[in-house]
Design a protein around this motif. Structure first.
Motif, mmCIF file in Angstrom:
data_model
loop_
_atom_site.group_PDB
_atom_site.id
_atom_site.type_symbol
_atom_site.label_atom_id
_atom_site.label_comp_id
_atom_site.label_asym_id
_atom_site.label_seq_id
_atom_site.Cartn_x
_atom_site.Cartn_y
_atom_site.Cartn_z
ATOM 1 N N VAL A 12 0.985 -1.240 -0.014
ATOM 2 C CA VAL A 12 0.030 -0.056 -0.059
ATOM 3 C C VAL A 12 0.837 1.296 0.001
ATOM 4 C CG1 VAL A 12 -1.678 1.361 1.299
ATOM 5 C CG2 VAL A 12 -1.924 -1.221 1.296
ATOM 6 N N SER A 13 0.761 2.126 -0.871
ATOM 7 C CA SER A 13 1.480 3.342 -1.125
ATOM 8 C C SER A 13 0.701 4.274 -0.180
ATOM 9 C CB SER A 13 1.286 3.853 -2.549
ATOM 10 O OG SER A 13 0.122 4.273 -2.838
ATOM 11 N N TRP A 14 1.720 5.531 0.059
ATOM 12 C CA TRP A 14 1.201 6.446 0.991
ATOM 13 C C TRP A 14 -0.008 7.099 0.514
ATOM 14 C CZ3 TRP A 14 2.206 7.343 5.813
ATOM 15 C CH2 TRP A 14 3.572 6.981 6.298
ATOM 16 N N ASP A 15 -0.029 7.277 -1.126
ATOM 17 C CA ASP A 15 -1.348 8.029 -1.646
ATOM 18 C C ASP A 15 -2.480 6.970 -1.450
ATOM 19 O OD1 ASP A 15 0.066 10.063 -2.482
ATOM 20 O OD2 ASP A 15 0.326 9.360 -4.546
ATOM 21 N N GLN A 16 -2.354 5.639 -1.683
ATOM 22 C CA GLN A 16 -3.373 4.887 -1.504
ATOM 23 C C GLN A 16 -3.885 4.804 -0.013
ATOM 24 O OE1 GLN A 16 -5.174 3.029 -3.961
ATOM 25 N NE2 GLN A 16 -6.501 2.814 -2.239
ATOM 26 N N PHE A 17 -3.129 4.803 0.955
ATOM 27 C CA PHE A 17 -3.436 4.767 2.162
ATOM 28 C C PHE A 17 -4.256 6.064 2.719
ATOM 29 C CE2 PHE A 17 -2.957 4.735 6.921
ATOM 30 C CZ PHE A 17 -3.640 3.553 7.143
ATOM 31 N N HIS A 18 -3.661 6.931 2.248
ATOM 32 C CA HIS A 18 -4.497 8.237 2.503
ATOM 33 C C HIS A 18 -5.569 8.366 1.992
ATOM 34 C CE1 HIS A 18 -5.274 12.784 2.119
ATOM 35 N NE2 HIS A 18 -4.783 12.710 3.293
ATOM 36 N N ARG A 19 -6.092 7.796 0.543
ATOM 37 C CA ARG A 19 -7.209 7.765 0.114
ATOM 38 C C ARG A 19 -8.209 6.589 0.878
ATOM 39 N NH1 ARG A 19 -4.332 7.889 -4.636
ATOM 40 N NH2 ARG A 19 -4.103 5.906 -4.822
ATOM 41 N N ASP A 20 -7.711 5.550 1.441
ATOM 42 C CA ASP A 20 -8.220 4.744 1.909
ATOM 43 C C ASP A 20 -8.659 5.258 3.346
ATOM 44 O OD1 ASP A 20 -8.253 2.831 0.012
ATOM 45 O OD2 ASP A 20 -6.640 1.781 0.711
ATOM 46 N N ALA A 21 -7.937 5.917 3.947
ATOM 47 C CA ALA A 21 -8.287 6.298 5.274
ATOM 48 C C ALA A 21 -9.342 7.647 5.112
ATOM 49 C CB ALA A 21 -6.872 7.049 6.070
ATOM 50 N N ARG A 22 -9.234 8.300 4.073
ATOM 51 C CA ARG A 22 -10.256 9.288 3.931
ATOM 52 C C ARG A 22 -11.597 8.777 3.782
ATOM 53 N NH1 ARG A 22 -10.167 13.977 0.478
ATOM 54 N NH2 ARG A 22 -11.298 15.063 2.072
ATOM 55 N N ALA A 23 -11.481 7.680 3.008
ATOM 56 C CA ALA A 23 -12.787 6.918 2.467
ATOM 57 C C ALA A 23 -13.333 6.357 3.756
ATOM 58 C CB ALA A 23 -12.461 5.793 1.375
ATOM 59 N N LEU A 24 -12.443 6.006 4.745
ATOM 60 C CA LEU A 24 -13.025 5.531 6.200
ATOM 61 C C LEU A 24 -13.866 6.662 6.987
ATOM 62 C CD1 LEU A 24 -13.137 3.275 8.146
ATOM 63 C CD2 LEU A 24 -10.956 3.951 9.214
ATOM 64 N N ALA A 25 -13.109 7.738 6.773
ATOM 65 C CA ALA A 25 -13.642 8.871 7.445
ATOM 66 C C ALA A 25 -15.185 9.243 6.773
ATOM 67 C CB ALA A 25 -12.717 10.098 7.180
ATOM 68 N N PRO A 135 -15.475 -9.666 12.064
ATOM 69 C CA PRO A 135 -16.794 -9.389 12.860
ATOM 70 C C PRO A 135 -16.865 -8.541 14.035
ATOM 71 C CG PRO A 135 -16.452 -11.842 12.179
ATOM 72 C CD PRO A 135 -15.468 -11.019 11.934
ATOM 73 N N LEU A 136 -15.416 -8.017 14.362
ATOM 74 C CA LEU A 136 -15.274 -7.303 15.537
ATOM 75 C C LEU A 136 -15.222 -5.998 15.138
ATOM 76 C CD1 LEU A 136 -12.633 -9.737 17.002
ATOM 77 C CD2 LEU A 136 -14.729 -8.969 17.983
ATOM 78 N N VAL A 137 -15.037 -5.637 14.031
ATOM 79 C CA VAL A 137 -15.078 -4.248 13.562
ATOM 80 C C VAL A 137 -16.315 -3.647 13.189
ATOM 81 C CG1 VAL A 137 -12.571 -3.898 13.208
ATOM 82 C CG2 VAL A 137 -14.038 -4.504 11.267
ATOM 83 N N ASP A 138 -16.949 -2.612 13.369
ATOM 84 C CA ASP A 138 -18.245 -2.020 12.768
ATOM 85 C C ASP A 138 -18.009 -1.211 11.275
ATOM 86 O OD1 ASP A 138 -19.513 -2.288 15.421
ATOM 87 O OD2 ASP A 138 -18.288 -0.709 16.127
ATOM 88 N N THR A 139 -16.976 -0.864 11.292
ATOM 89 C CA THR A 139 -16.705 0.063 9.947
ATOM 90 C C THR A 139 -15.338 -0.291 9.409
ATOM 91 O OG1 THR A 139 -18.187 1.656 10.399
ATOM 92 C CG2 THR A 139 -16.865 2.111 8.500
ATOM 93 N N PHE A 140 -15.197 -0.495 7.964
ATOM 94 C CA PHE A 140 -13.686 -0.766 7.519
ATOM 95 C C PHE A 140 -14.152 -0.428 6.023
ATOM 96 C CE2 PHE A 140 -15.899 -4.560 6.548
ATOM 97 C CZ PHE A 140 -15.581 -5.150 5.408
ATOM 98 N N VAL A 141 -12.786 -0.335 5.290
ATOM 99 C CA VAL A 141 -12.714 0.164 3.888
ATOM 100 C C VAL A 141 -12.635 -0.986 3.026
ATOM 101 C CG1 VAL A 141 -11.761 1.438 2.169
ATOM 102 C CG2 VAL A 141 -12.178 2.496 4.407
ATOM 103 N N THR A 142 -11.695 -1.900 3.104
ATOM 104 C CA THR A 142 -10.984 -3.043 2.282
ATOM 105 C C THR A 142 -10.822 -4.306 3.117
ATOM 106 O OG1 THR A 142 -10.107 -1.238 0.971
ATOM 107 C CG2 THR A 142 -9.712 -3.694 0.340
ATOM 108 N N GLU A 143 -11.662 -5.250 2.505
ATOM 109 C CA GLU A 143 -11.367 -6.608 3.028
ATOM 110 C C GLU A 143 -10.273 -7.428 2.182
ATOM 111 O OE1 GLU A 143 -13.559 -10.736 4.857
ATOM 112 O OE2 GLU A 143 -14.875 -8.708 4.047
ATOM 113 N N VAL A 144 -9.246 -7.966 2.921
ATOM 114 C CA VAL A 144 -8.202 -8.823 2.168
ATOM 115 C C VAL A 144 -8.401 -10.332 2.743
ATOM 116 C CG1 VAL A 144 -6.782 -6.965 1.624
ATOM 117 C CG2 VAL A 144 -6.406 -8.163 3.786
#
Length: 170
Positions: A12-25, A135-144
């Motif tokens: 995961v690149s810095w750009d991708q992680f930033h996009r994913d964290a903002r998607a979580l927000a 099952p332990l999290v309420d919200t996430f962005v990507t499942e692997v």
């Protein structure tokens, strides 16, 4: 448990992680408001910075739980949990009401279970999730998949990456 030397790699690149964290927000904006945030260190620090900025959360605490062990071999394996720092009593007293818990990844769910026991009413969010911990999290962005090893940008440097197929580079 994933073995980084033998399993699927997900860099995961810095750009991708930033996009994913903002998607979580974005997803969390509909779930709030949140009075405070607890981030699981160390991996949760980077997404916490992004999410708290996006959601305007100013009361931020950490819980530090060590679960990965290098064992002197350089290979990471998940071992017994060790709580290095707990959450402040003021936040613990809420039982998690109005609290957002942030981490980078839920893997086996062992760390998530420990933090959930501290703050059972909190909203738990991660950027990435694996099936055992999902099952332990309420919200996430990507499942692997469970056998995927995520290489976070803070763990990476620039280097050659061979093609997936053995003869693709010829």
């Amino acid at each position: 448990m994933s073995d980084p030397l033998n399993d699927k790699a997900f860099p995961v690149s810095w750009d991708q992680f930033h996009r994913d964290a903002r998607a979580l927000a974005w997803r969390l904006a509909e779930k709030g408001p949140f009075d405070s945030m607890v981030t699981i260190t160390r991996g949760g620090l980077v997404p916490a910075a992004i999410v708290c900025r996006e959601l305007g959360i100013r009361t931020i605490d950490t819980v530090s739980i060590a679960s990965y062990d290098h064992g002197g071999t350089g290979e990471q394996t998940q071992g017994a949990l060790a709580i290095l720092k707990t959450v402040s009593s003021k936040i613990l007293d809420t039982k998690g009401v109005g609290v957002l818990i942030i981490d980078d990844l839920v893997d086996t769910g062992k760390t998530a279970q420990e933090v959930r026991s501290m703050l059972p009413e909190a909203h738990f969010a991660t950027v990435y999730a694996k099936p055992m911990g999902r099952p332990l999290v309420d919200t996430f962005v990507t499942e692997v998949s469970q056998d995927t090893w995520i290489y976070f940008p803070w763990d990476l440097g620039y280097s050659f990456v061979p093609p997936i197929a053995k003869d693709a580079g010829d």
